[in-house]
Structures are given as structure tokens and as C-alpha cells.
Design an enzyme around this catalytic site. Structure first.
Site, short mmCIF file in Angstrom:
data_model
loop_
_atom_site.label_atom_id
_atom_site.label_comp_id
_atom_site.label_asym_id
_atom_site.label_seq_id
_atom_site.Cartn_x
_atom_site.Cartn_y
_atom_site.Cartn_z
N GLU A 73 -71.45 -28.47 -11.19
CA GLU A 73 -70.22 -28.93 -10.51
C GLU A 73 -70.53 -30.14 -9.69
OE1 GLU A 73 -67.38 -26.23 -8.15
OE2 GLU A 73 -68.82 -27.06 -6.68
N ASN B 59 -81.05 -18.64 -11.17
CA ASN B 59 -79.80 -18.29 -11.41
C ASN B 59 -79.83 -17.00 -10.35
OD1 ASN B 59 -77.45 -17.72 -12.75
ND2 ASN B 59 -78.39 -17.54 -14.85
N ASP C 75 -66.89 -25.69 -17.12
CA ASP C 75 -65.79 -26.48 -16.47
C ASP C 75 -66.42 -27.92 -15.82
OD1 ASP C 75 -67.17 -25.13 -14.30
OD2 ASP C 75 -65.78 -25.99 -12.98
N TRP D 178 -69.08 -32.00 -3.27
CA TRP D 178 -68.01 -31.89 -4.22
C TRP D 178 -66.49 -32.11 -3.35
CZ3 TRP D 178 -63.75 -29.05 -4.27
CH2 TRP D 178 -63.61 -27.67 -3.54
#
Length: 994
Positions: free
Chosen positions: A86, A212, A265, A722
Site C-alpha cells: 500500500e 507475513n 488493491d 500513506w
């Protein structure tokens, strides 16, 4: 909608100094005609400078953007100095708009290079294979089924193979397009400073390591996850098992393995950013082709997790897919892929995802990857068609999920409960998929956060603007986009305020002037109090009911059975940025469609402006940030991370997990084991500078019985990367779309052209450069010496020119300027070329034809496809024939010759490498292709059929093919090609040597 223009006073001095330093040398204009920089342009450039200031701490030593400047935080990443795909995708967007203002696109290219190096797990030219066994993948058996479960306590999940996986229809196509099937997508999570301590196993030269967290079903929050390495050779975790045995149960000992997961996304947002770069004048095909390639592989995010037919599991009995029947044409939550490590690691797997969330859809990326006007259609044969279908399907998805108020509900699943369970009676469906109000995760519910609304619908607003600006105002896609964004803006603006504070009760419900809760409905009358300098947007949305089963789009349809309740006013700056962009693109779209703002478009524009002005008052010199209460931080201290009974191992920070300070697990959750705390697993968190303050607050304020913060929840101010980019780009997009559209801002002279190229030909020089926004014409200037003086030789309206008034053997130097009615820009950078006469190629009975589908000229291989045609009357023994393909090696390394396919038999095609001394233009090597006697003879009028070659260096470092003599990316069907000469019995019989 309530609107106030009151805001905190701010100083613009620093911004103006920065603006002048950035723009003074970019262009020259006629006296008295220069446009003053708008407040929004100035603020974008100041935020850009704050993000890039090393003192502010947004980037690591390797140039990677951190998730946040601060470190003590737990949300999707569980530590501030992680990063996500992202963050990288937002970085692309930031550099696109910086390039738009400055004409400097090198920052965008550097960002993509960094992304490719640190978060796309491919060999980026350093010889390190980060998907080392992907070639063993069998697309007819992609993965072994394991059910998802309702609680982390029910893991590990048995690898049962209960449902045989369907066939992967993309693998062969991607191999044909790119020469291998190494997935070109970002892994979603990186431990930037190796804080966990696992290290980067497959590329130890990098500090940043692939890691992860979430692996155990829809209920596993960040507070319940176990961080683990994505490259697991079992050094950490349980002895001889690593971390794998926490997640899946096998009949034998787990194998060492690598595994990556993308968030669809983020990759789609990176493609979206490159679309806008192209629209704003960027034209470097190397990086645009990388975006196309990413979009090509992103199609895996459309497929069911185990490639089961879409809709086939409604009765609990899924059917294995045989091709496109497992394609949802929606962006699901992820795709994942992996394989073995070590001498026995000759296997690989791939999965899609069965759950599609509205917040992950990206109609702009789908448009760019499918529409010729979008300009990013990928190489693979069916990619454009797939993305075209996805564009329509995503727009249908939004219309299906739009509540009667206007908010967008969660999504749909092709695997009910994650186990292909039968749908409950009465479940609404979308193309056979079951409605799910909170796809993927439930702690907290995945579609309650208002950010999922703003992120996603902002892209619908962009598409509405794109289509309207292109003149498409009648297509069904346009009508679907318009209906969604118009209704969504009408709903959301009722709950957004600048200069006022909405009145709520203790549970976050908005109240009306009578003091009653507002529980949905249209045009609510929200009670407010004056609050100069404040902004408020929704924080959460609750859901009731479900949509009607989808049949088809109707402009007049309404989901009367699907209700949304808007709650919890927030000052989330990142969501604010996305929301402002949604308003801005919607307003600009109404003007593009109608010629001027309609009533709602005008209100959206005014609200966007007011929010931008108000938000600037929260700039603290590092970025735009607000104080947050984090009541959930009590979970740092609770025991809720599940470990199965008997499982013990080593974490990367040197501690044993789960450790000795555990409690028994809750049998009601289905497990038999223990719970550890967040800090039991990550003890280094207690060394964080902010930890002592949090611990003191917990000890003095948190009531462990009532589970309430009695003296107020802890407060933090975070500068998320972000969020800052979302705000910065909100200023830039408003300036681009509103100020430069119909506002009172005066026109300006264009910026200087960038990226000029000059290609010498026979008595000509072909020139090209980047398009420049607001340019009416370009002046091409030429000089006999570097640095000038230059003389204008042509004025053109397109960004290309062929200079035919040149003499072979003479070097010419060129610059280009851009002009409009206001003035002329500075000159572009200088380029030069020396035209030369072109030798006449040899033409005979034997002809070499060439094509390539290798449109990525900067990767670790090149892949010419050749065939020989016999136009003569005599058969020719192929063993008497040799071909030469000329190229530059771009770094002296050992090389490998491979034949992927040959009609005459791959084993009958031979290759050798010859170094040219001295080197020639476009070549310092050639690969000589010859044939064994087994290739037979070539009869008159016949051809050899295709010969597919693939050449790579043994360390897989990159070639740069763009200037190679024999390479032409535009030749995609077999064409006579004299740049691959042919020799018959040692004599040149066709073509031309360099």
C-alpha cells in the site's frame, strides 16, 4: 450538508520559499504573464518536501517508505517501521503528481526501481532468485485444499485435498508473454529494518526482509497473529517445522519453503498511478511496460482461491474450474504463491482468493488495462479482454452493494465460511457469489471503517471524470459509475463538516436537533456546534439487511432492503485525503459532463476546498496529523495469541515462543493450546521510546474488570506515509482539476519538455519527447556544437519530429521548447545524433523472419522468435545455414542459450555466443544459431516454422534491449527482418550486419 469556511491561520512563508526554489528554473514566461502558484500547489510541494526531508524519518536507509514515522503502533502492520505494498503504491502516486508539476519523472522511475528491488520478489538484476522454484509449478494442480476456520484456535488447518483444485488458465499465457511464470506483484508486508530479526534468506544483501502475519482465518486480528518469515528454511519457529505447522497440518514434516501474498488493491493502485502518469505526459515505455506486466499478473487476484467454478458451491459442492469459469472478474483480497527451498524443493503452488471486498476494487486500473485509450493493455493475449470484463463487473458490484442511503456494503464470497459451505437459505447472490457484509476479516468488521468507502469510491469518481472528459456520457459503464458516485457523494456530504463539530452520543451515533439518534435515511439533519479550524468525517458505517440478488443494471433500481448507519465522527487525515479527492473528481466530472458544475458538484467542490484549507491547520512541520485515542492498545497486554498444545519455537528476536507466561486457551473457540501476549512474542517492543508511557497509562487508567480506560484512552499522533500522500495528492488533484479548470487562476506557460530522444537514420534524425500539459506547440532547435547556439528548425504540435535537413556523418545537437499563448518554456535537456548512410542488405532466396512478444526490454532475458522462408526453387539443408542475432550484453557474464520451442525440434537448434571486437552500434555480441542434421532440409516455398529462443545470463542480471541491433519490440507478427543476417555455407545470403 453543513459547511463553514472558518479555519486556523497558517503561515505560507516556508511553502512559498520552497515553491520558488522548486520552480524558478523550470520555465521562462513573458513579463507580467506568470501565474502565481495556487495555495493547493504550494501546499502539495511543501508536503512533498516534508515527506522527502530525511530529518522527518519517512524513509529507511535503503530508501524504503516506512508505514509510519513512529514505531509503537499496531494496525495492519504491527510496527511502524514495517512497510506495505500500500505504501509503495501511494509513493507512485506522489511521484506522478510531482512529475506533473516539475517535469521531473526520474523520481517516479526511482520509486518503481526501489519497489522492484525490495517488495516485488523477483531477481532485479543482482542474480538473487527470490522465486527460485516457480518453474516447477503445475497449472493443472495449483494447490492442495485446506479449509479456512472461524477462529485462530482451530488452526493448523489440515491439507486435505477434499476439493481438487481447478486448472489455472493463465500460467501458459504468462510464460509465453514473459518467458517464465515468476509473479510480478508486490508481497504485501516487509520488515524494513529487520526488526523481527528473521533476515532476508534469499537476498541477504538486503536489510529489508519479506514477512507475513495473518494466516488463520477471518477472526485473526493483528492482536492475534504470529509474525513469521516469508522465506522459511526452519531456522526459526518450531524445530524441523519452522512456522508452517502453526497454519497448516500435513501428513509429513513441513518442507522448507518460500511464500508470498499480494494485496490486490495496492498493485492496482500502482497501475492506476502509472495511468495518470501517462495521461500527464510521461512516456517512458520501459516503466509503462512494467505497469502492464503487473496488471497482467494481477489477474490472478480475480480467481477463486482453489480455482473452483464461480457460483458452483451454493449447495456446498464446488466444481473444479476448467478455465475462465473460476474467474470472478473482481479484485479479491489477495493472491498467493510459493514453492520449495533446498535440494528437494522442486515444487511450487499458487492460489487466488474467494472473497471480494468493495474496498479493493479499482475501476481506473481496469479501464487502463483494457481500453486502448487507457494505454496500458498488457501483453498476454486475453489480458485486455479480462480487464474489460472486470471493469463492467466491478461497476455492477458497486451498484449491487450500494445501500438505499448511498454507502457501499461489504462484498461477496465464492467460498462461504471459507470452506465452500452451502449458502443459508435466502442469501443474496452476485453472479452466484454469496453476499458478505464483512468479507475476509471480522476483528474489526472489514467494511465498517469509512476509509474503505473513501478509498474505493474515489476511484469510481475518477472513472466518472475520465469517461465524461472523453465524451463518453451514454455508455452503460458511464451510467453505472455516475449513479454510484452521485448517490455516494449525496450521502456522505451529510456527515462531513469543516468548521463545525457534529453532535453524537456516547456510542458514536450522530444526533439530530431533537437529540435523537440518526439511524440511516436520506438527508439527515445532523446537529452541530461551531468548531473553527476543525474537520470531521465519518469513522464507521454499520449495516442492516442485504442487497437484492443481482440480475442487471437499472438506473432506477434501489436497494431498499440494504441499510447503512453512519457513526463515529473521525479526524483520520488519510481518509480525509481520499475523501477530498472523491469530491474533487466528482465535481470535475460534472463539469466535464455538463459544461459546468451541477448543484451537487458545486457543493462537492466547495466542501473539498474548505476541507483542504481546514486540514492545513494541522500541519505540524512533519505532515498533517491529528491526535488519536487508541482504546484498543489494552490488547498489547492481553493474552490472546493462540498456540497449539506442545508447539514451541524460536522467534527472530531471540526469544522462545509462546514462552512460559501463557494461559490456557478457550475451549469454546475450538482449540487445545495456550494464549500468549503481543509482547511475549515481540519482546523488543518494550524497548520502544513510547512504551514506558503506554505502560504507565495502562497501569493507572485501564480497569481490567470493566475493560475500560477510566482516565481516558492513550493518545498518539501518527504520521503514516500513506496518509500524508493521500493529503498531498488531494491538494495536487484539486489544483489540477479545479484551479486549472474553470477557476479564477490565470493561464500559465508550459513547462519544459522532458525525456527527449534522438535516433539517427539515413539522412534523418527522428526526435521525440514527453508531452507537456498546456502546450500548444513545440519548437525544435538544432546546433552544430553541444550547448548551442541553437537555431529553430521546426514548430510542431505533436511530440515527435523527423529532421531530414541533415547530412550523413555530421553530429547534430537538439533541444525542444514548449509554447502556448502565455509564453515559451525553457529548453529541454540536449540530445544528439549522427545520421549515417544505410548499407543495402543482401537479399536472396532464403529470408529470415522475426517477431517477439518480449516487450520488457529491461529484464533478465531476451526472447527472439525466428523462422526461415525458402523463396527459391532448390531445397536447402538446414545444417548449412547459420543465423546471427546481434545485441549488447550489458555487463559481461556467462550466458545460456535456450530453445523454448522449435517446429524442427528444439534439440536440433544449436546456439553459441560470439563477442564482437571492436563493438558495433547496437551490438557487442551476437548469438549464432545453427542446426544439426536432424533439422532436415527446407523445401522450396516452405518455412521452418517458428523457433522460439531465450537467452539469459547465468546470474539472471538484466539486459537492456532497447538499443540492441536485432531487437524490435513493435514487431509482434512474423516480418522479414534484415537485422538477423543469414549465412549459407559461410557466405552472407540474407540481411545486414551492424
Amino acid at each position: 450538508m453543513k459547511l463553514s469556511l472558518m479555519k486556523k491561520p497558517i503561515s505560507a512563508m516556508l511553502a512559498l520559499v520552497l515553491l520558488l526554489s522548486l520552480t524558478t528554473s523550470l520555465f521562462t514566461v513573458r513579463p507580467g504573464t506568470a501565474k502565481a502558484a495556487s495555495a493547493e500547489e504550494t501546499r502539495f510541494l511543501q508536503l512533498y518536501a516534508q515527506l522527502k526531508d530525511p530529518a522527518n524519518g519517512y524513509y529507511s536507509a535503503e530508501g524504503i517508505p516506512y508505514h509510519a514515522v513512529e514505531t509503537l503502533m499496531s494496525e495492519a502492520p504491527d510496527y511502524g517501521h514495517m512497510t506495505t505494498s500500500e505504501a509503495y503504491s501511494y509513493w507512485m502516486w506522489l511521484e506522478v503528481l510531482y512529475g506533473n508539476y516539475t517535469g521531473d519523472w526520474s523520481k517516479l522511475e526511482s520509486a518503481w526501481d526501489n519497489m522492484e528491488k525490495y517488495i516485488i520478489p523477483v531477481n532485479e538484476g543482482d542474480g538473487k532468485q527470490e522465486q527460485p522454484t516457480m518453474s516447477y509449478y503445475n497449472p493443472n494442480s495449483p494447490a492442495t485444499y485446506a479449509a479456512e476456520h472461524a477462529q485462530p484456535d482451530q488452526y493448523p488447518s489440515q491439507l486435505s485435498g477434499k476439493y481438487a483444485a481447478g486448472k489455472d488458465p493463465l500460467d501458459a499465457e504468462l510464460k509465453a508473454s514473459y518467458g517464465n511464470n515468476q509473479t510480478y506483484l508486490m508481497h504485501w508486508l516487509v520488515d524494513v529494518d529487520n526488526w523481527y530479526g528473521f533476515g532476508n534468506l534469499l537476498n541477504p544483501t538486503h536489510t529489508a526482509a519479506y514477512v507475513n502475519t495473518f494466516q488463520r482465518g477471518e477472526q485473526e486480528s493483528v492482536w492475534e497473529a504470529v509474525p513469521h518469515p516469508s522465506q522459511d528454511d526452519k531456522t526459526f519457529g518450531k524445530t524441523n517445522e519452522g512456522f508452517m505447522s502453526l497454519f497448516t497440518k500435513e501428513t509429513s514434516t513441513p518442507s522448507a519453503q518460500w511464500r508470498y501474498t499480494n494485496a490486490t488493491d495496492a498493485d492496482a493502485r500502482a497501475v492506476q498511478a502509472m495511468y495518470w502518469a501517462k495521461e500527464l505526459g510521461y512516456n517512458n515505455s520501459v516503466y509503462l511496460n512494467k505497469a502492464k506486466k503487473m496488471g497482467d499478473y494481477l489477474r490472478y487476484g480475480m480467481y477463486d482461491k482453489y480455482f473452483q467454478q464461480v457460483g458452483s458451491a451454493a449447495d456446498g459442492t464446488p466444481a473444479a474450474g476448467t478455465g475462465q469459469d473460476s474467474n470472478q472478474y473482481l479484485l479479491a483480497w489477495y493472491t498467493a504463491w510459493g514453492g520449495g527451498l533446498g535440494s528437494t524443493g522442486n515444487w511450487a503452488w499458487r492460489i487466488g482468493a474467494s472473497h471480494a471486498h468493495q474496498g479493493y476494487q479499482n475501476v481506473v486500473a481496469a479501464y487502463a488495462l483494457s481500453n486502448p485509450d487507457g494505454g496500458l493493455i498488457p501483453t498476454s493475449a486475453t489480458a485486455g479482454e479480462d480487464w474489460g470484463k472486470s471493469l463492467k463487473r466491478q461497476l455492477e458490484f458497486y451498484n449491487w452493494l450500494q445501500s438505499s442511503e448511498g454507502a457501499i456494503a461489504g462484498g461477496a464470497t465464492n467460498s462461504y465460511n471459507g470452506s465452500y459451505a452451502a449458502y443459508p437459505a435466502g442469501t443474496s447472490t452476485f453472479y452466484g457469489m454469496a453476499y458478505d457484509d464483512a468479507p475476509v476479516y471480522h476483528d474489526p468488521p472489514s467494511n465498517n471503517w469509512f476509509g474503505m468507502q473513501a478509498w474505493s469510491v474515489e476511484r469510481v469518481a475518477e472513472l466518472y471524470y475520465i469517461l465524461a472528459a472523453s465524451g463518453d456520457t451514454t455508455s452503460e459503464n458511464f451510467q453505472m459509475a455516475k449513479k454510484v458516485i452521485q448517490k455516494w457523494v449525496d450521502w456522505s456530504t451529510d456527515y462531513v463538516f469543516a468548521g463545525e463539530r457534529p453532535v453524537t452520543d456516547a456510542e458514536g451515533y450522530y444526533l439530530n436537533s431533537q437529540g435523537n439518534r440518526i439511524l440511516g435515511g436520506n438527508n439527515p439533519d445532523v446537529a452541530t456546534v461551531s468548531a473553527p479550524g476543525e474537520f470531521w468525517i465519518p469513522g464507521n458505517v454499520e449495516w442492516q439487511g442485504q442487497p437484492n440478488t443481482w440480475t442487471s443494471f437499472s438506473p432506477s433500481s434501489s436497494n431498499t432492503n440494504l441499510k447503512s448507519i453512519t457513526k463515529s465522527p473521525s479526524q483520520d487525515t488519510g481518509v480525509l485525503g481520499s475523501y477530498i479527492k472523491a469530491l474533487t473528481f466528482y465535481a470535475a466530472g460534472t463539469e466535464a459532463e455538463l459544461g459546468s458544475y451541477n448543484t451537487l458538484g458545486g457543493e462537492a467542490q466547495q466542501l473539498a476546498k474548505s476541507l483542504l484549507d481546514t486540514a492545513w491547520g494541522y500541519n505540524d512541520g512533519i505532515g498533517i496529523a491529528t491526535t488519536e485515542q487508541r482504546g484498543d492498545y489494552s490488547r498489547y497486554f492481553t493474552k490472546e495469541v493462540y498456540f497449539p498444545s506442545g508447539w514451541t519455537g524460536t522467534f527472530g528476536q531471540g526469544n522462545t515462543i509462546p514462552g512460559s507466561s501463557t494461559v490456557a486457551s478457550d475451549p469454546a473457540k475450538g482449540g487445545n493450546g495456550v494464549y500468549a501476549s503481543y509482547t511475549d512474542i515481540r519482546p523488543n517492543i518494550t524497548n520502544d521510546p513510547a512504551w514506558a508511557s503506554l505502560l504507565d497509562k495502562y497501569n493507572t487508567s485501564y480497569n481490567k474488570v470493566t475493560k475500560q480506560w477510566e482516565d481516558g484512552a492513550p493518545e498518539f499522533t501518527y504520521h503514516r506515509f500513506w496518509s500524508q500522500v493521500d493529503m498531498a495528492t488531494a491538494y495536487a488533484e484539486y489544483d489540477r482539476l479545479i484551479n486549472n479548470s474553470s477557476g479564477p487562476v490565470e493561464p500559465t506557460a508550459p513547462k519544459a519538455p522532458t525525456k527527449p530522444t534522438a535516433v539517427a537514420g539515413d539522412s534523418k534524425v527522428d526526435l521525440s519527447w514527453n508531452n507537456v500539459s498546456a502546450a500548444d506547440s513545440y519548437t525544435v532547435k538544432r546546433a552544430a556544437a553541444s550547448g548551442g547556439p541553437y537555431t529553430a528548425v521546426a514548430t510542431v504540435t505533436q511530440a515527435v519530429y523527423s529532421d531530414i535537413s541533415v547530412v550523413n556523418g555530421t553530429t547534430y545537437y537538439y533541444v525542444v521548447s514548449a509554447s502556448n499563448s502565455i509564453g515559451e518554456s525553457a529548453n529541454s535537456p540536449e540530445v544528439s545524433a549522427t545520421p549515417t548512410s544505410v548499407p543495402v542488405p543482401t537479399v536472396g532466396d532464403l529470408v529470415v523472419q522475426y517477431r517477439t512478444n518480449d516487450t520488457n526490454p529491461g529484464d533478465g532475458q531476451f526472447r527472439p522468435q525466428l523462422r526461415i522462408v525458402n523463396n527459391g526453387t532448390t531445397a536447402v539443408a538446414l545444417s548449412d545455414v547459420k543465423l546471427r542475432y546481434y545485441y549488447t550484453i550489458d555487463g559481461e557474464k556467462a550466458q545460456q542459450f535456450n530453445v523454448d520451442y522449435a517446429t524442427v525440434g528444439s534439440s536440433n537448434v544449436l546456439g553459441s555466443f560470439v563477442k564482437l571486437t571492436p563493438a558495433k552500434t547496437g551490438a557487442d555480441y551476437y548469438v549464432e544459431v545453427s542446426f544439426s542434421s536432424g533439422a532436415g532440409t527446407l523445401a522450396p516455398g516452405a518455412n521452418t516454422g517458428e523457433i522460439q529462443l531465450r537467452i539469459n545470463k547465468t546470474d539472471w542480471s538484466n539486459y537492456s534491449e532497447a538499443d540492441d541491433y536485432s531487437y524490435d519490440p513493435a514487431t509482434t507478427s512474423f516480418t522479414d527482418w534484415n537485422r538477423v543476417p543469414l549465412y549459407l555455407n559461410g557466405t552472407l545470403a540474407w540481411g545486414l550486419e551492424p
